[in-house]
Structure formats: structure tokens, C-alpha cells
Write a protein that holds these residues in place. Structure first.
Motif, PDB file in Angstrom:
ATOM      1  N   VAL A 192       0.827  -1.209   0.000  1.00 28.24           N
ATOM      2  CA  VAL A 192       0.000   0.000   0.000  1.00 28.24           C
ATOM      3  C   VAL A 192       0.861   1.258   0.000  1.00 28.24           C
ATOM      4  O   VAL A 192       0.562   2.231  -0.711  1.00 28.24           O
ATOM      5  CB  VAL A 192      -0.954  -0.032   1.213  1.00 28.24           C
ATOM      6  CG1 VAL A 192      -1.572   1.336   1.468  1.00 28.24           C
ATOM      7  CG2 VAL A 192      -2.054  -1.067   0.986  1.00 28.24           C
ATOM      8  N   SER A 193       1.935   1.258   0.757  1.00 27.98           N
ATOM      9  CA  SER A 193       2.789   2.444   0.811  1.00 27.98           C
ATOM     10  C   SER A 193       3.371   2.776  -0.559  1.00 27.98           C
ATOM     11  O   SER A 193       3.490   3.952  -0.932  1.00 27.98           O
ATOM     12  CB  SER A 193       3.914   2.237   1.823  1.00 27.98           C
ATOM     13  OG  SER A 193       4.675   1.080   1.502  1.00 27.98           O
ATOM     14  N   LYS A 194       3.722   1.775  -1.335  1.00 27.96           N
ATOM     15  CA  LYS A 194       4.284   1.992  -2.675  1.00 27.96           C
ATOM     16  C   LYS A 194       3.215   2.529  -3.624  1.00 27.96           C
ATOM     17  O   LYS A 194       3.467   3.465  -4.404  1.00 27.96           O
ATOM     18  CB  LYS A 194       4.866   0.688  -3.216  1.00 27.96           C
ATOM     19  CG  LYS A 194       5.524   0.808  -4.602  1.00 27.96           C
ATOM     20  CD  LYS A 194       6.179  -0.520  -4.974  1.00 27.96           C
ATOM     21  CE  LYS A 194       6.970  -0.405  -6.283  1.00 27.96           C
ATOM     22  NZ  LYS A 194       6.091  -0.320  -7.462  1.00 27.96           N
ATOM     23  N   ILE A 195       2.023   1.945  -3.563  1.00 28.03           N
ATOM     24  CA  ILE A 195       0.935   2.423  -4.430  1.00 28.03           C
ATOM     25  C   ILE A 195       0.611   3.877  -4.115  1.00 28.03           C
ATOM     26  O   ILE A 195       0.414   4.704  -5.005  1.00 28.03           O
ATOM     27  CB  ILE A 195      -0.316   1.540  -4.268  1.00 28.03           C
ATOM     28  CG1 ILE A 195      -0.010   0.089  -4.665  1.00 28.03           C
ATOM     29  CG2 ILE A 195      -1.473   2.078  -5.104  1.00 28.03           C
ATOM     30  CD1 ILE A 195      -1.135  -0.887  -4.358  1.00 28.03           C
ATOM     31  N   ALA A 196       0.583   4.203  -2.815  1.00 26.38           N
ATOM     32  CA  ALA A 196       0.256   5.569  -2.402  1.00 26.38           C
ATOM     33  C   ALA A 196       1.325   6.562  -2.865  1.00 26.38           C
ATOM     34  O   ALA A 196       0.998   7.647  -3.359  1.00 26.38           O
ATOM     35  CB  ALA A 196       0.093   5.626  -0.885  1.00 26.38           C
ATOM     36  N   ARG A 197       2.574   6.200  -2.722  1.00 26.46           N
ATOM     37  CA  ARG A 197       3.656   7.126  -3.066  1.00 26.46           C
ATOM     38  C   ARG A 197       3.857   7.252  -4.572  1.00 26.46           C
ATOM     39  O   ARG A 197       4.184   8.325  -5.068  1.00 26.46           O
ATOM     40  CB  ARG A 197       4.967   6.670  -2.411  1.00 26.46           C
ATOM     41  CG  ARG A 197       4.998   6.843  -0.899  1.00 26.46           C
ATOM     42  CD  ARG A 197       5.119   8.283  -0.434  1.00 26.46           C
ATOM     43  NE  ARG A 197       6.444   8.829  -0.589  1.00 26.46           N
ATOM     44  CZ  ARG A 197       7.394   8.800   0.345  1.00 26.46           C
ATOM     45  NH1 ARG A 197       7.164   8.212   1.505  1.00 26.46           N
ATOM     46  NH2 ARG A 197       8.557   9.351   0.138  1.00 26.46           N
ATOM     47  N   GLU A 198       3.659   6.156  -5.305  1.00 29.47           N
ATOM     48  CA  GLU A 198       3.935   6.170  -6.738  1.00 29.47           C
ATOM     49  C   GLU A 198       2.676   6.376  -7.580  1.00 29.47           C
ATOM     50  O   GLU A 198       2.775   6.636  -8.780  1.00 29.47           O
ATOM     51  CB  GLU A 198       4.629   4.869  -7.147  1.00 29.47           C
ATOM     52  CG  GLU A 198       5.988   4.687  -6.487  1.00 29.47           C
ATOM     53  CD  GLU A 198       6.690   3.416  -6.924  1.00 29.47           C
ATOM     54  OE1 GLU A 198       6.182   2.728  -7.844  1.00 29.47           O
ATOM     55  OE2 GLU A 198       7.753   3.111  -6.341  1.00 29.47           O
ATOM     56  N   GLY A 199       1.510   6.247  -6.953  1.00 34.38           N
ATOM     57  CA  GLY A 199       0.270   6.483  -7.675  1.00 34.38           C
ATOM     58  C   GLY A 199      -0.016   7.975  -7.790  1.00 34.38           C
ATOM     59  O   GLY A 199       0.822   8.822  -7.494  1.00 34.38           O
ATOM     60  N   ARG A 200      -1.215   8.311  -8.201  1.00 34.99           N
ATOM     61  CA  ARG A 200      -1.573   9.715  -8.426  1.00 34.99           C
ATOM     62  C   ARG A 200      -3.095   9.855  -8.293  1.00 34.99           C
ATOM     63  O   ARG A 200      -3.806   8.853  -8.153  1.00 34.99           O
ATOM     64  CB  ARG A 200      -1.120  10.159  -9.822  1.00 34.99           C
ATOM     65  CG  ARG A 200      -1.754   9.343 -10.915  1.00 34.99           C
ATOM     66  CD  ARG A 200      -1.299   9.652 -12.327  1.00 34.99           C
ATOM     67  NE  ARG A 200      -2.150   8.901 -13.247  1.00 34.99           N
ATOM     68  CZ  ARG A 200      -1.940   7.637 -13.618  1.00 34.99           C
ATOM     69  NH1 ARG A 200      -0.871   6.996 -13.178  1.00 34.99           N
ATOM     70  NH2 ARG A 200      -2.791   7.023 -14.418  1.00 34.99           N
TER      71      ARG A 200
END
Length: 270
Positions: A192-200
Motif C-alpha cells: 500500500v505504501s508503494k501504491i500511495a507514493r507512486e500512484g496519483r
């Protein structure tokens, strides 16, 4: 009988708009998360269903008979009526799923008292695309119009959250209409942390075009050293995540001093 529920504020840690569908809706990929604060509902057994609204934003609900709480009650079979008091703490038309969260809390109230029918997800979806996610109020990936849900383990649970709204209501429809129609790729994969940081959030630019104050909020949040900050849903509320509660509280105090007219709420990710 007296039952209470919090209508947990919904935030979109990422929101990718993939396509406009033939039915007029939009194909979405979003990462839903929920804050442990929001509206409050108290329900008591009664002869007939009724709704009383109180709280800071109660005045924004100008037609209680058409309120989503009453419509949620009408979707679910049960032996008794319910008199519900809704303390409206979340701003309306704010990207926090406030109405959907209220409906989700109604479903949980009835679940706890009587159980839910097997087709509750379909009944919830008829109230709004965010309602099925708000019933469970757990971190999940939403696809389709947001109703195809995949719960995910979150490595962000317990993270401190600050919600900020410039007190400008922003309806969802016009924001989607202002979207440029470009598919900018799927959600990232990973924790989740990766999706949040790299998503938009693909709705940020169209929302700012309609409500420039969103850009002011995001700029202000970026100056208080959050782990990340972004607009939620279709706006105008923005959120900031912090690794330490003390950092969040200092940021909240700074923003309250610099922008006393903005609404804010503190909490933690569920």
C-alpha cells in the motif's frame, strides 16, 4: 436498543481514471483507505424510520427525506424502524465520501442488530459507487466504477492523518466532466505504501481548474513535511500522512494559524 457507529472518512490514496464507459460512468482504479474519524450516528429502535441531523455541517443537508441515510434504511429489511441522529462533522461535497460513509454506517448498524441480506453489496452499490467500500471501511483496491473491491493488507495502518478542506464544496460530476480523457496507466503494484507514493490522483488537475483553492491547500501541506499529501477523491479535501503524531499535530497547528478559515480533522488510518 441503542447502536452507535462512526461514518469513517474515506480517502483515496491513489485514484487512476482509465476510461469513460459507454454507460456514462468512468472506469477507475483506486486505493481506498479510511480514517478513524468522521460523522457519528446513533440509532434507536422506533415505530418508524426518522433522521435528525446535528453538527457543524448539518445545515448542508437541506432535504432530510432524500438524505442517503434514509435511502439506505429503505434498502434493508428489518422488523423495526430506526430513529437515527446524524452528527455531521464532515463537510459535504468534499471528496471524503461523507454521504457514502453515512450510508455505510447505517448498513453496519443494521448488520449488528439484524444481519444483512446476502445481496447487500448490490443494494449498497445502488446508493453510490463508494458505498460498498464504506460499509467495510477497510483498505481496499476498487475497480470498475469503484464497486469491484479487493481488500488488501496495509502497511500504513495507524499512520497519522490530517484532513484539510478550504470550505469550498465541489460536486463530483463537473470534476469528471473536466477530466482530459487521457489514460495515464494502471495503479502501481506492491504494498500500500508503494501504491500511495507512486500512484496519483487523475482528478486533481480538473478539480483545481474548478476550485483553485485546492492548489493552495496542497502547497501549504507540502511545507509541513508530510510523508505524502494529495487530494482525496474529486476534492476539495486534501490529506497529509505523517510518520509521527507529533509532526501531524504541529502541522495542524501551523495551518490553523496560517489559514484559520480552513476546515481540518485529525485521525489515524484504520
Amino acid at each position: 436498543m441503542k447502536l452507535t457507529q462512526t461514518a469513517y472518512a474515506k480517502i483515496n490514496l491513489a485514484l487512476h481514471v482509465r476510461a469513460r464507459r459507454d454507460d456514462g460512468f468512468h472506469e477507475l482504479e483506486t486505493l481506498f483507505a479510511f480514517v478513524d474519524a468522521g460523522d457519528q450516528l446513533v440509532a434507536r429502535t422506533a415505530n418508524a424510520d426518522s433522521l435528525t441531523t446535528v453538527g457543524e455541517f448539518a445545515g448542508a443537508l437541506d432535504n432530510p427525506f432524500d438524505n442517503i441515510v434514509m435511502r439506505a434504511l429503505s434498502k434493508l429489511p428489518r422488523p423495526d424502524g430506526l430513529a437515527i441522529t446524524l452528527e455531521k462533522n464532515l463537510p459535504v461535497a468534499a471528496g471524503l465520501g461523507g454521504g457514502s460513509a453515512d450510508a455505510g454506517a447505517v448498513f453496519r448498524i443494521i448488520r449488528d442488530a439484524h444481519g444483512l441480506p446476502d445481496d447487500w453489496r448490490e443494494r449498497a452499490a445502488k446508493l453510490g459507487a463508494d458505498v460498498p467500500a464504506c460499509v467495510e471501511s477497510v483498505t481496499c483496491i476498487g475497480r470498475g466504477t469503484g464497486t469491484e473491491l479487493e481488500p488488501v493488507e496495509s502497511d500504513l495502518t495507524g499512520m497519522a492523518v490530517l484532513l484539510v478542506n478550504p470550505r469550498v464544496p465541489l460536486a463530483t460530476g463537473p470534476v469528471f466532466e473536466a477530466w482530459d480523457g487521457m489514460d495515464r496507466e494502471a495503479l502501481p503494484e506492491g504494498p500500500v505504501s508503494k501504491i500511495a507514493r507512486e500512484g496519483r490522483n487523475d482528478l486533481r488537475a480538473p478539480a483545481i481548474s474548478l476550485c483553485p483553492a485546492i492548489a493552495d491547500v496542497l502547497r501549504a501541506l507540502a511545507t509541513v513535511n508530510p510523508w505524502m499529501c494529495e487530494m482525496s477523491g474529486s476534492g476539495a479535501t486534501c490529506f497529509a500522512l505523517f510518520e509521527h503524531v507529533e509532526e501531524r499535530d504541529r502541522a495542524a497547528e501551523t495551518l490553523a494559524t496560517d489559514h484559520p478559515d480552513w476546515w481540518q480533522m485529525r485521525g489515524f488510518l484504520r
